[in-house]
Design a protein around this motif. Structure first.
Motif, PDB file in Angstrom:
ATOM      1  N   THR A 145       0.820  -1.215   0.000  1.00  0.00           N
ATOM      2  CA  THR A 145       0.000   0.000   0.000  1.00  0.00           C
ATOM      3  C   THR A 145       0.852   1.263   0.000  1.00  0.00           C
ATOM      4  OG1 THR A 145      -0.182  -0.093   2.424  1.00  0.00           O
ATOM      5  CG2 THR A 145      -1.955  -1.110   1.136  1.00  0.00           C
TER       6      THR A 145
ATOM      7  N   ILE B 254      -5.779  -0.394   1.824  1.00  0.00           N
ATOM      8  CA  ILE B 254      -5.862  -1.007   0.488  1.00  0.00           C
ATOM      9  C   ILE B 254      -6.734  -0.166  -0.431  1.00  0.00           C
ATOM     10  CG2 ILE B 254      -6.813  -2.972  -0.791  1.00  0.00           C
ATOM     11  CD1 ILE B 254      -5.840  -4.763   1.499  1.00  0.00           C
TER      12      ILE B 254
ATOM     13  N   ASN C  42      -1.682  -5.680  -1.052  1.00  0.00           N
ATOM     14  CA  ASN C  42      -1.928  -6.135   0.314  1.00  0.00           C
ATOM     15  C   ASN C  42      -1.514  -5.069   1.321  1.00  0.00           C
ATOM     16  OD1 ASN C  42       0.214  -7.471   2.535  1.00  0.00           O
ATOM     17  ND2 ASN C  42      -1.897  -8.137   2.748  1.00  0.00           N
TER      18      ASN C  42
ATOM     19  N   GLY D  85      -7.304  -5.952  -3.956  1.00  0.00           N
ATOM     20  CA  GLY D  85      -6.508  -6.027  -2.734  1.00  0.00           C
ATOM     21  C   GLY D  85      -7.113  -6.947  -1.698  1.00  0.00           C
TER      22      GLY D  85
ATOM     23  N   GLN E  89      -5.558   1.468  -3.888  1.00  0.00           N
ATOM     24  CA  GLN E  89      -6.240   1.105  -5.121  1.00  0.00           C
ATOM     25  C   GLN E  89      -6.696   2.338  -5.888  1.00  0.00           C
ATOM     26  OE1 GLN E  89      -8.863  -2.334  -3.421  1.00  0.00           O
ATOM     27  NE2 GLN E  89      -9.045  -2.400  -5.638  1.00  0.00           N
TER      28      GLN E  89
END
Length: 264
Positions: A16, A44, A37, A62, A48
């Motif tokens: 992350t 996460i 992860n 994730g 993302q």
């Protein structure tokens, strides 16, 4: 250069932020599907969103897991699809005098930094061998070779990673699977950046001057003479993930900025 990763699925532990995030980003840029992860769903989701903003169309998902908890790692492994590329990146570090490190601290560092890669490799490598293709990459550190006196417990785990990686590579003979380790040098991650900014504010000095002084004081053998950027570690990881790297196996490759004063 086309690194031929468009059909591959990767899992990057501890991704992350920092080096893991940079590796995930470069794999996505090359067209791979990436599962990231972190310890929490919030971290996460944030990573993302950032990845999708920077790489339109990125196929990124994730799964949260705390690698200090074996049960969470088991649940993670059950949730993962078939993985072509495993990047064992997750890790913890701290500065602490040897005599202040308790047994429980040694166990925690070994659990997260070493057993994370052991458990993930044990769960994912057999399927790679069965499919006759796969990549396993461990992210170690020059601290596993030049053990810092104020991070002996950390350095020990990075040395252990080298042994695990080399041993696993012996299991890949006559296959299309490779296992390698990257030996990173002093990298300007979020954690390091935060510490540098605190020092800068406390001393009333420019951040760049503080960074330069730290490299000179803590890493005088550096040939780069500056902190490494996470992306510069990720370049090597992305190549090692590629089918083009098949002749590189069982190796410990340096991206340390020349800190290690050795030929090999």
């Amino acid at each position: 250069m086309d690194l031929q990763l468009k059909s591959k699925t990767a899992f990057v532990s501890g991704s992350t932020q920092g080096i893991g995030f940079a590796i995930a980003k470069q794999l996505l840029t090359e067209g791979a599907k990436v599962i990231i992860n972190g310890r929490t769903r919030e971290k996460i989701d944030l990573a993302q969103r950032k990845l999708k903003e920077e790489i339109p169309g990125a196929d990124v998902s994730g799964i949260p897991a705390n690698f200090a908890d074996p049960e969470e790692v088991d649940q993670l492994l059950k949730a993962l699809p078939d993985i072509d590329i495993l990047v064992n990146n997750v890790g913890i570090f701290e500065l602490r005098p040897f005599f202040d490190v308790e047994d429980s601290d040694w166990a925690k560092f070994f659990e997260v930094n070493v057993m994370s890669g052991v458990r993930l490799s044990r769960g994912l490598l057999p399927k790679m061998l069965k499919r006759n293709w796969g990549r396993v990459i461990f992210i170690s550190s020059e601290s596993g070779i030049n053990i810092p006196e104020n991070m002996i417990h950390y350095g020990m785990t990075k040395t252990a990673m080298l042994s695990v990686s080399r041993g696993l590579s012996q299991l890949t003979k006559n296959t299309g699977v490779t296992v390698n380790t990257i030996i990173g040098g002093p990298t300007y991650s979020e954690g390091v950046g935060g510490a540098v900014e605190q020092i800068s504010a406390a001393q009333g000095r420019n951040v760049e001057d503080v960074k330069a002084d730290l490299i000179k004081a803590l890493n005088p053998t550096s040939l780069l003479q500056r902190f490494i950027q996470p992306e510069e570690i990720a370049h090597l990881a992305t190549y090692l993930s590629s089918p083009l790297s098949v002749a590189t196996n069982g190796a410990a490759l340096r991206a340390d900025g020349g800190v290690l004063n050795t030929i090999l």
